[in-house]
Design a protein around this motif. Structure first.
Motif, PDB file in Angstrom:
ATOM      1  N   LEU A 104     -34.572  19.738 -38.484  1.00 38.47           N
ATOM      2  CA  LEU A 104     -33.961  18.295 -38.417  1.00 38.47           C
ATOM      3  C   LEU A 104     -34.304  17.431 -39.111  1.00 38.47           C
ATOM      4  CD1 LEU A 104     -34.169  19.760 -34.499  1.00 38.47           C
ATOM      5  CD2 LEU A 104     -31.838  18.435 -35.636  1.00 38.47           C
ATOM      6  N   VAL A 105     -36.130  17.257 -39.672  1.00 36.88           N
ATOM      7  CA  VAL A 105     -36.301  16.364 -40.267  1.00 36.88           C
ATOM      8  C   VAL A 105     -36.478  16.163 -41.553  1.00 36.88           C
ATOM      9  CG1 VAL A 105     -38.321  16.048 -38.105  1.00 36.88           C
ATOM     10  CG2 VAL A 105     -38.629  17.205 -41.080  1.00 36.88           C
ATOM     11  N   LEU A 106     -35.567  16.938 -42.088  1.00 36.59           N
ATOM     12  CA  LEU A 106     -35.890  17.024 -43.780  1.00 36.59           C
ATOM     13  C   LEU A 106     -35.224  16.378 -44.910  1.00 36.59           C
ATOM     14  CD1 LEU A 106     -35.465  20.755 -45.234  1.00 36.59           C
ATOM     15  CD2 LEU A 106     -37.360  19.547 -44.825  1.00 36.59           C
ATOM     16  N   ASP A 107     -34.119  15.243 -44.211  1.00 37.75           N
ATOM     17  CA  ASP A 107     -33.337  14.493 -44.936  1.00 37.75           C
ATOM     18  C   ASP A 107     -33.960  12.999 -45.035  1.00 37.75           C
ATOM     19  OD1 ASP A 107     -30.844  16.615 -45.326  1.00 37.75           O
ATOM     20  OD2 ASP A 107     -29.761  15.818 -43.769  1.00 37.75           O
ATOM     21  N   ALA A 108     -34.573  12.913 -43.579  1.00 45.45           N
ATOM     22  CA  ALA A 108     -34.959  11.853 -43.445  1.00 45.45           C
ATOM     23  C   ALA A 108     -36.412  11.624 -44.803  1.00 45.45           C
ATOM     24  CB  ALA A 108     -35.737  11.125 -41.590  1.00 45.45           C
ATOM     25  N   PHE A 109     -36.836  12.265 -44.923  1.00 46.57           N
ATOM     26  CA  PHE A 109     -37.655  12.606 -45.671  1.00 46.57           C
ATOM     27  C   PHE A 109     -37.791  12.960 -47.139  1.00 46.57           C
ATOM     28  CE2 PHE A 109     -40.204  12.889 -40.973  1.00 46.57           C
ATOM     29  CZ  PHE A 109     -40.740  11.677 -41.670  1.00 46.57           C
ATOM     30  N   SER A 110     -36.366  12.702 -47.549  1.00 50.31           N
ATOM     31  CA  SER A 110     -35.933  12.823 -48.747  1.00 50.31           C
ATOM     32  C   SER A 110     -36.285  12.432 -50.111  1.00 50.31           C
ATOM     33  CB  SER A 110     -34.473  13.551 -48.972  1.00 50.31           C
ATOM     34  OG  SER A 110     -33.790  11.867 -48.659  1.00 50.31           O
ATOM     35  N   ALA A 111     -36.714  13.463 -51.563  1.00 52.44           N
ATOM     36  CA  ALA A 111     -36.983  12.404 -51.991  1.00 52.44           C
ATOM     37  C   ALA A 111     -36.207  10.898 -52.908  1.00 52.44           C
ATOM     38  CB  ALA A 111     -37.141  12.672 -53.375  1.00 52.44           C
ATOM     39  N   ARG A 112     -34.978  11.528 -52.520  1.00 54.89           N
ATOM     40  CA  ARG A 112     -33.812  10.424 -52.405  1.00 54.89           C
ATOM     41  C   ARG A 112     -34.347   9.281 -51.706  1.00 54.89           C
ATOM     42  NH1 ARG A 112     -27.246  12.266 -53.040  1.00 54.89           N
ATOM     43  NH2 ARG A 112     -28.550  13.566 -54.451  1.00 54.89           N
ATOM     44  N   ARG A 113     -34.458   9.423 -50.469  1.00 55.49           N
ATOM     45  CA  ARG A 113     -34.354   8.077 -49.167  1.00 55.49           C
ATOM     46  C   ARG A 113     -35.981   7.855 -49.640  1.00 55.49           C
ATOM     47  NH1 ARG A 113     -35.356   7.646 -43.243  1.00 55.49           N
ATOM     48  NH2 ARG A 113     -34.293   5.429 -42.904  1.00 55.49           N
ATOM     49  N   ALA A 114     -36.424   8.022 -50.165  1.00 56.59           N
ATOM     50  CA  ALA A 114     -37.858   7.826 -50.579  1.00 56.59           C
ATOM     51  C   ALA A 114     -37.637   6.655 -51.551  1.00 56.59           C
ATOM     52  CB  ALA A 114     -39.048   8.655 -51.007  1.00 56.59           C
ATOM     53  N   GLU A 115     -37.119   7.003 -52.289  1.00 54.98           N
ATOM     54  CA  GLU A 115     -36.850   6.067 -54.035  1.00 54.98           C
ATOM     55  C   GLU A 115     -35.464   5.207 -53.464  1.00 54.98           C
ATOM     56  OE1 GLU A 115     -37.861   5.463 -56.710  1.00 54.98           O
ATOM     57  OE2 GLU A 115     -39.266   6.769 -56.207  1.00 54.98           O
ATOM     58  N   ALA A 116     -35.153   5.423 -52.419  1.00 57.88           N
ATOM     59  CA  ALA A 116     -34.103   4.177 -52.210  1.00 57.88           C
ATOM     60  C   ALA A 116     -35.182   3.260 -50.831  1.00 57.88           C
ATOM     61  CB  ALA A 116     -32.840   4.389 -50.917  1.00 57.88           C
ATOM     62  N   LEU A 117     -35.681   3.462 -49.961  1.00 61.42           N
ATOM     63  CA  LEU A 117     -36.655   2.945 -49.514  1.00 61.42           C
ATOM     64  C   LEU A 117     -38.157   2.450 -50.324  1.00 61.42           C
ATOM     65  CD1 LEU A 117     -37.160   5.072 -46.383  1.00 61.42           C
ATOM     66  CD2 LEU A 117     -36.079   2.578 -46.887  1.00 61.42           C
ATOM     67  N   ARG A 118     -37.910   2.676 -51.740  1.00 61.66           N
ATOM     68  CA  ARG A 118     -38.847   1.643 -52.439  1.00 61.66           C
ATOM     69  C   ARG A 118     -39.040   0.339 -52.040  1.00 61.66           C
ATOM     70  NH1 ARG A 118     -42.319   3.554 -56.294  1.00 61.66           N
ATOM     71  NH2 ARG A 118     -41.577   5.489 -56.727  1.00 61.66           N
ATOM     72  N   PRO A 119     -37.706  -0.454 -52.601  1.00 65.87           N
ATOM     73  CA  PRO A 119     -37.972  -2.528 -52.442  1.00 65.87           C
ATOM     74  C   PRO A 119     -38.675  -2.658 -50.698  1.00 65.87           C
ATOM     75  CG  PRO A 119     -35.855  -1.392 -53.532  1.00 65.87           C
ATOM     76  CD  PRO A 119     -36.611   0.140 -53.085  1.00 65.87           C
ATOM     77  N   ARG A 120     -37.935  -2.003 -49.878  1.00 63.64           N
ATOM     78  CA  ARG A 120     -38.214  -2.803 -48.836  1.00 63.64           C
ATOM     79  C   ARG A 120     -40.542  -2.300 -48.458  1.00 63.64           C
ATOM     80  NH1 ARG A 120     -39.876  -5.016 -45.684  1.00 63.64           N
ATOM     81  NH2 ARG A 120     -40.003  -4.671 -43.363  1.00 63.64           N
ATOM     82  N   ILE A 121     -40.982  -0.972 -48.787  1.00 57.30           N
ATOM     83  CA  ILE A 121     -41.737  -0.321 -49.165  1.00 57.30           C
ATOM     84  C   ILE A 121     -42.502  -1.092 -50.135  1.00 57.30           C
ATOM     85  CG2 ILE A 121     -43.768   1.024 -49.720  1.00 57.30           C
ATOM     86  CD1 ILE A 121     -41.675   3.264 -49.293  1.00 57.30           C
ATOM     87  N   GLN A 122     -42.505  -1.814 -50.773  1.00 60.42           N
ATOM     88  CA  GLN A 122     -43.082  -2.956 -51.610  1.00 60.42           C
ATOM     89  C   GLN A 122     -43.269  -4.466 -51.230  1.00 60.42           C
ATOM     90  OE1 GLN A 122     -44.241  -2.453 -55.184  1.00 60.42           O
ATOM     91  NE2 GLN A 122     -45.109  -4.380 -54.529  1.00 60.42           N
ATOM     92  N   GLU A 123     -42.137  -4.440 -50.335  1.00 61.99           N
ATOM     93  CA  GLU A 123     -42.272  -6.019 -49.587  1.00 61.99           C
ATOM     94  C   GLU A 123     -42.945  -5.593 -47.966  1.00 61.99           C
ATOM     95  OE1 GLU A 123     -38.053  -6.752 -47.971  1.00 61.99           O
ATOM     96  OE2 GLU A 123     -37.104  -6.654 -49.528  1.00 61.99           O
ATOM     97  N   ILE A 124     -43.414  -4.721 -47.684  1.00 62.13           N
ATOM     98  CA  ILE A 124     -44.356  -4.352 -46.678  1.00 62.13           C
ATOM     99  C   ILE A 124     -45.750  -4.515 -47.396  1.00 62.13           C
ATOM    100  CG2 ILE A 124     -45.474  -2.382 -45.077  1.00 62.13           C
ATOM    101  CD1 ILE A 124     -42.722  -1.497 -44.913  1.00 62.13           C
ATOM    102  N   ALA A 125     -46.336  -3.990 -48.158  1.00 63.26           N
ATOM    103  CA  ALA A 125     -47.128  -4.001 -48.712  1.00 63.26           C
ATOM    104  C   ALA A 125     -47.194  -5.467 -49.140  1.00 63.26           C
ATOM    105  CB  ALA A 125     -47.231  -3.199 -50.564  1.00 63.26           C
ATOM    106  N   ASP A 126     -46.952  -6.278 -50.269  1.00 60.81           N
ATOM    107  CA  ASP A 126     -47.046  -8.168 -50.525  1.00 60.81           C
ATOM    108  C   ASP A 126     -47.426  -8.157 -48.851  1.00 60.81           C
ATOM    109  OD1 ASP A 126     -47.242  -7.537 -53.381  1.00 60.81           O
ATOM    110  OD2 ASP A 126     -44.640  -7.719 -52.753  1.00 60.81           O
ATOM    111  N   ALA A 127     -46.241  -8.205 -48.340  1.00 63.25           N
ATOM    112  CA  ALA A 127     -46.211  -9.167 -47.313  1.00 63.25           C
ATOM    113  C   ALA A 127     -48.662  -9.339 -46.228  1.00 63.25           C
ATOM    114  CB  ALA A 127     -45.502  -8.703 -45.777  1.00 63.25           C
ATOM    115  N   LEU A 128     -48.142  -7.919 -46.039  1.00 67.51           N
ATOM    116  CA  LEU A 128     -50.225  -7.754 -45.771  1.00 67.51           C
ATOM    117  C   LEU A 128     -51.055  -8.042 -46.514  1.00 67.51           C
ATOM    118  CD1 LEU A 128     -49.712  -3.978 -44.510  1.00 67.51           C
ATOM    119  CD2 LEU A 128     -50.450  -5.429 -43.352  1.00 67.51           C
ATOM    120  N   LEU A 129     -50.927  -8.245 -47.894  1.00 63.39           N
ATOM    121  CA  LEU A 129     -51.518  -8.452 -49.143  1.00 63.39           C
ATOM    122  C   LEU A 129     -51.312  -9.959 -48.580  1.00 63.39           C
ATOM    123  CD1 LEU A 129     -51.838  -6.435 -51.828  1.00 63.39           C
ATOM    124  CD2 LEU A 129     -53.339  -5.990 -49.554  1.00 63.39           C
ATOM    125  N   ASP A 130     -50.358 -10.659 -49.051  1.00 71.13           N
ATOM    126  CA  ASP A 130     -50.093 -11.785 -48.146  1.00 71.13           C
ATOM    127  C   ASP A 130     -51.097 -12.882 -46.697  1.00 71.13           C
ATOM    128  OD1 ASP A 130     -48.186 -12.544 -50.079  1.00 71.13           O
ATOM    129  OD2 ASP A 130     -47.161 -12.075 -48.929  1.00 71.13           O
TER     130      ASP A 130
END
Length: 420
Positions: A104-130
């Motif tokens: 039930l959880v594998l699709d949500a944490f797949s390598a493909r989805r993790a890579e697709a989320l990289r730009p959003r993850i970068q935005e979160i990191a930058d916002a915190l350091l701001d």
């Protein structure tokens, strides 16, 4: 024949640096009797080969019902009723139940989805350091990298991945993440721990109720729908939400702190990453090596034999707990030459920091992307990153199974603005 005296696995010196003890145990053999702070004794597996075999050994089950009375009397596990309501998640299940729930959880944490989320993850990191101060002076206590970044970043990413609505994400208390560090039944902190559990249970109930009324196209909604369709029991649903909330972010927080500490203690490796920070291949290798070198998952959770059996030449009684030291396995010189050296050019193959076998961490791909983004962003935007206090003042968490620090005071030069 009397059992050997157990090695104690606790204390400030041990948590600060467990590796000399692991080296001693590995040299003496693959299986050792150890004692945890609660007084429970267990059988610890230390070498890489033995660890890998143990993690794939079908004789060993994860379900707590397999534990014997001696283990249950002292083990640091949740009290009832929370144990029955929150501890039937993936980590404590065996096939076929584990197989059904993991699917039930594998699709949500797949390598493909993790890579697709990289730009959003970068935005979160930058916002915190701001939000960090313009600079941090080593003459003061500096900035606490845990409170300012390492504890917040994984939770914000997790909320995005699982579909936790902002109104509920804002209510999450960081201390709930400590629910994966239960205290023993005789510990004076047991009452406070039980209160923590009750608060977290109420929060989980609110999440489930919200997703029943306002479902979306996200993991939490799918799990709630699966329970409504009879694919999960109510206890399994609550346990899976519990696991997502605590196992999905606290280990990443801890891994960030162990990685930063390793870099600050190895200035040549840190300088190389800084000099080549535009090299994504080096950063990828560095994250793998930092995770091998000092893993947030120091020890695995309990495993049990259903009947007395030999384990790597040692007779282990049924129901005694078997623990694998991932950290000891990842410093085994038979697998990793010169294992105590931080080497970003290693070619010896994968480590065991995310486990092995059917219980391999389903969110490993996401964790890797988070660590790559977080470390890359810290190095780029916080020039001169360094400890603001002497190394010996850093306190390592007393968690039985994990490694990390709860507070990491750092100094740095003026932060660099995010790239346009």
């Amino acid at each position: 024949m009397p059992l050997p005296d157990p090695f104690p696995l606790h204390g400030r010196a041990y948590k600060r640096d467990p590796y000399p003890l692991y080296e001693e145990l590995r040299a003496a053999g693959p299986v050792h009797r150890v004692r945890f702070p609660s007084g429970v004794t267990a059988w610890l597996v230390t070498g890489h080969s033995a660890a890998q075999q143990t993690l794939s050994d079908s004789r060993l089950g994860k379900n707590h019902d397999l534990g014997n009375d001696g283990w249950r009397a002292r083990a640091s596990i949740m009290p009832e009723p929370q144990h029955s309501q929150l501890q039937v998640h993936l980590l404590h299940q065996d096939p076929p139940t584990h197989t059904r729930m993991r699917r039930l959880v594998l699709d949500a944490f797949s390598a493909r989805r993790a890579e697709a989320l990289r730009p959003r993850i970068q935005e979160i990191a930058d916002a915190l350091l701001d939000e960090l101060p313009a600079d941090a002076d080593a003459g003061t206590d500096g900035a606490d990298l845990v409170a300012c970044f390492a504890a917040r970043f994984p939770f914000l990413v997790l909320a995005e991945v699982i579909g936790l609505p902002p109104v509920l994400a804002a209510r999450f208390r960081r201390e709930w993440g400590k629910a994966v560090q239960p205290v023993g039944p005789d510990d004076p902190g047991r009452g406070a721990y039980e209160e923590l559990l009750r608060g977290l249970q109420g929060y989980i109930a609110d999440i489930v109720a919200y997703k029943r009324v306002l479902p979306g196209h996200d993991l939490l909604s799918r799990l709630v729908a699966a329970q409504g369709a009879g694919e999960l029991t109510g206890e399994e649903l609550d346990s899976m939400v519990f696991q997502l909330l605590v196992a999905g972010q606290e280990p990443v927080t801890n891994q960030l702190t162990t990685a930063v500490m390793a870099l600050l203690r190895n200035p040549r490796a840190l300088d190389r990453l800084r000099a080549e920070r535009e090299n994504p291949e080096l950063l990828t290798r560095a994250v793998e090596e930092l995770t091998r070198y000092d893993s947030a998952f120091e020890l695995t959770t309990w495993r049990f034999l259903a009947e007395d059996a030999e384990l790597h030449g040692t007779r282990v009684p049924a129901g005694d707990s078997v623990i694998v030291s991932l950290s000891a396995a990842n410093r085994d010189p038979e697998r990793f030459p010169d294992p105590d050296t931080l080497d970003f050019d290693r070619t010896q193959g994968p480590h065991l920091a995310f486990g092995h076998g059917i219980h391999f961490c389903p969110a490993a791909a996401l964790a890797r992307v988070e660590l790559q983004v977080a470390l890359g962003t810290l190095l780029e935007r916080l020039p001169g990153l360094r400890l603001a206090v002497p190394d010996e003042e850093i306190e390592w968490i007393p968690a039985v199974l994990g490694r990390g620090v709860d507070r990491l005071p750092v100094a740095f030069d003026r932060p660099v603005c995010p790239r346009g």
